[in-house]
Write an enzyme that holds these catalytic residues in place. Structure first.
Site, PDB file in Angstrom:
ATOM      1  N   ARG A 115       0.826  -1.218   0.000  1.00  0.00           N
ATOM      2  CA  ARG A 115       0.000   0.000   0.000  1.00  0.00           C
ATOM      3  C   ARG A 115       0.859   1.267   0.000  1.00  0.00           C
ATOM      4  NH1 ARG A 115      -3.177   2.644   4.459  1.00  0.00           N
ATOM      5  NH2 ARG A 115      -5.012   3.614   3.501  1.00  0.00           N
ATOM      6  N   HIS A 124       0.377   4.346  -2.668  1.00  0.00           N
ATOM      7  CA  HIS A 124       0.109   5.712  -2.239  1.00  0.00           C
ATOM      8  C   HIS A 124       1.248   6.663  -2.595  1.00  0.00           C
ATOM      9  CE1 HIS A 124      -3.385   4.967   0.790  1.00  0.00           C
ATOM     10  NE2 HIS A 124      -3.490   4.211  -0.288  1.00  0.00           N
ATOM     11  N   ASN A 136      -3.730   8.497   4.546  1.00  0.00           N
ATOM     12  CA  ASN A 136      -2.533   7.976   5.214  1.00  0.00           C
ATOM     13  C   ASN A 136      -2.527   8.174   6.729  1.00  0.00           C
ATOM     14  OD1 ASN A 136      -1.406   7.214   2.724  1.00  0.00           O
ATOM     15  ND2 ASN A 136      -0.526   9.249   2.415  1.00  0.00           N
ATOM     16  N   HIS A 152      -6.228  -5.688  -3.062  1.00  0.00           N
ATOM     17  CA  HIS A 152      -7.044  -5.852  -1.856  1.00  0.00           C
ATOM     18  C   HIS A 152      -7.324  -7.322  -1.559  1.00  0.00           C
ATOM     19  CE1 HIS A 152      -8.724  -1.452  -1.665  1.00  0.00           C
ATOM     20  NE2 HIS A 152      -7.433  -1.544  -1.409  1.00  0.00           N
TER      21      HIS A 152
END
Length: 337
Positions: free
Chosen positions: A81, A85, A113, A213
């Protein structure tokens, strides 16, 4: 023709020819110089980038990632992740790692975040170990994030691929850009498609990268509205989640993003077809829209999902990297040099 005149003509032609040759040579020389400068300022990424400068870099990253995941399986999803990001905010440049200062607008404080992004201490550990085996700061934090994402997928049973390397680290960050560009769990399908298009990614990239995911969990605050107000959700699934996530409070409580949150598989897509997507942005991929067929394909063929995941991860890793003389190689991933 008189002999002196003929001699003068020969001399003139010879002189002009020499001058033209000199000019041609100078033009070629200038062209080559500019070509060299262009290449050095915009060096292409390459899987072999560290082969000569520090051949132990990649094995060291792999070792630290595997140790971190052995200690906590959830860490694999967290490291993956971080890479997502990072890349969605002004490219894959490790800007997400920079702490807040008087001159740095830290992306760690962005909505997606804050009190959510994690694994920073693992990246710091990797940086320390890599710099030790390389005897100097030669591997960028941006490359560490990219390789750690790949190694996390592999450690949790997913496919492997050659990571293109040679990124450099940013000297800036932007909380505002993070808030604007990191996909929200509350987005519908048109918003998701537009968000990914802004990064040069298409609908297939959207579906396959959302398939990340298959790993990890999400906080109650990100799926509360879905389980209490949405209708495109399996009733028993919603009821189960309501026992984990109350209507008020419990924002940080976790629920798995698919039934096997520590294994890279295609169960995520099976969930979507059963109206058991945890986030609104997950279920949006299978609501009768243009991405339905892609979800169905990955549900039926895990190998195709894995192969397409590799292609899209490489594509995402190529979003606006800093190369050549741009950026820097940070000595500490948390701050600029």
């Amino acid at each position: 023709m008189h002999k002196p005149i003929k001699t003068q003509l020969i001399l003139l032609i010879t002189t002009l020819t020499m001058e033209m040759n000199i000019m041609s040579f100078l033009s070629l020389f200038i062209f080559l110089i500019f070509s060299i400068v262009t290449v050095s300022c915009d060096t292409p990424l390459s899987p072999s980038y560290y082969d000569q400068g520090c051949p132990e870099a990649l094995p060291t990253i792999k070792r630290v990632v595997e140790e971190a995941i052995a200690n906590e399986r959830r860490m694999g999803a967290s490291l993956l992740r971080l890479h997502f990001h990072d890349c969605f905010v002004n490219g894959c440049d490790a800007s997400i790692l920079l702490d807040q200062t008087s001159t740095i607008d830290s992306e760690k404080n962005a909505a997606a975040n804050l009190n959510s992004a994690r694994g920073f201490e693992v990246i710091d550990k990797i940086k320390f170990e890599v710099d030790k085996v390389c005897h100097r700061p030669v591997v960028s934090c941006a490359d560490i994030l990219t390789v750690a994402a790949r190694d996390s997928v592999v450690a949790l049973g997913g496919p492997s691929w050659d990571v293109k390397l040679g990124r450099r680290d940013s000297t800036t960050a932007s909380q505002a850009a993070a808030d604007a560009n990191i996909p929200s769990p509350f987005m519908d399908l048109p918003a998701l498609i537009k968000n990914f298009e802004n990064q040069g990614l298409d609908e297939e990239d959207l579906v396959v990268l959302s398939g990340a995911h298959t790993l990890g969990s999400a906080q109650c605050r990100t799926f509360r509205a879905r389980i209490y107000t949405q209708t495109n959700i399996d009733p028993a699934f919603a009821h189960h989640l309501q026992t984990i996530c109350p209507q008020v409070g419990g924002d940080m409580k976790l629920a798995p993003l698919d039934p096997t949150p520590n294994s890279f598989d295609n169960r995520y897509f099976t969930n979507l077809m059963s109206k058991k997507g945890l986030l609104r942005s997950d279920q949006a991929l299978f609501t009768g829209g243009e991405t339905n067929e892609i979800v169905e394909e990955y549900n039926e063929n895990q190998n195709k999902f894995s192969m397409d995941f590799i292609k899209s991860m490489i594509k995402m890793g190529n979003i606006k990297p800093l190369t050549g003389e741009k950026g820097q190689i940070r000595k500490d991933c948390k701050k600029v040099n």
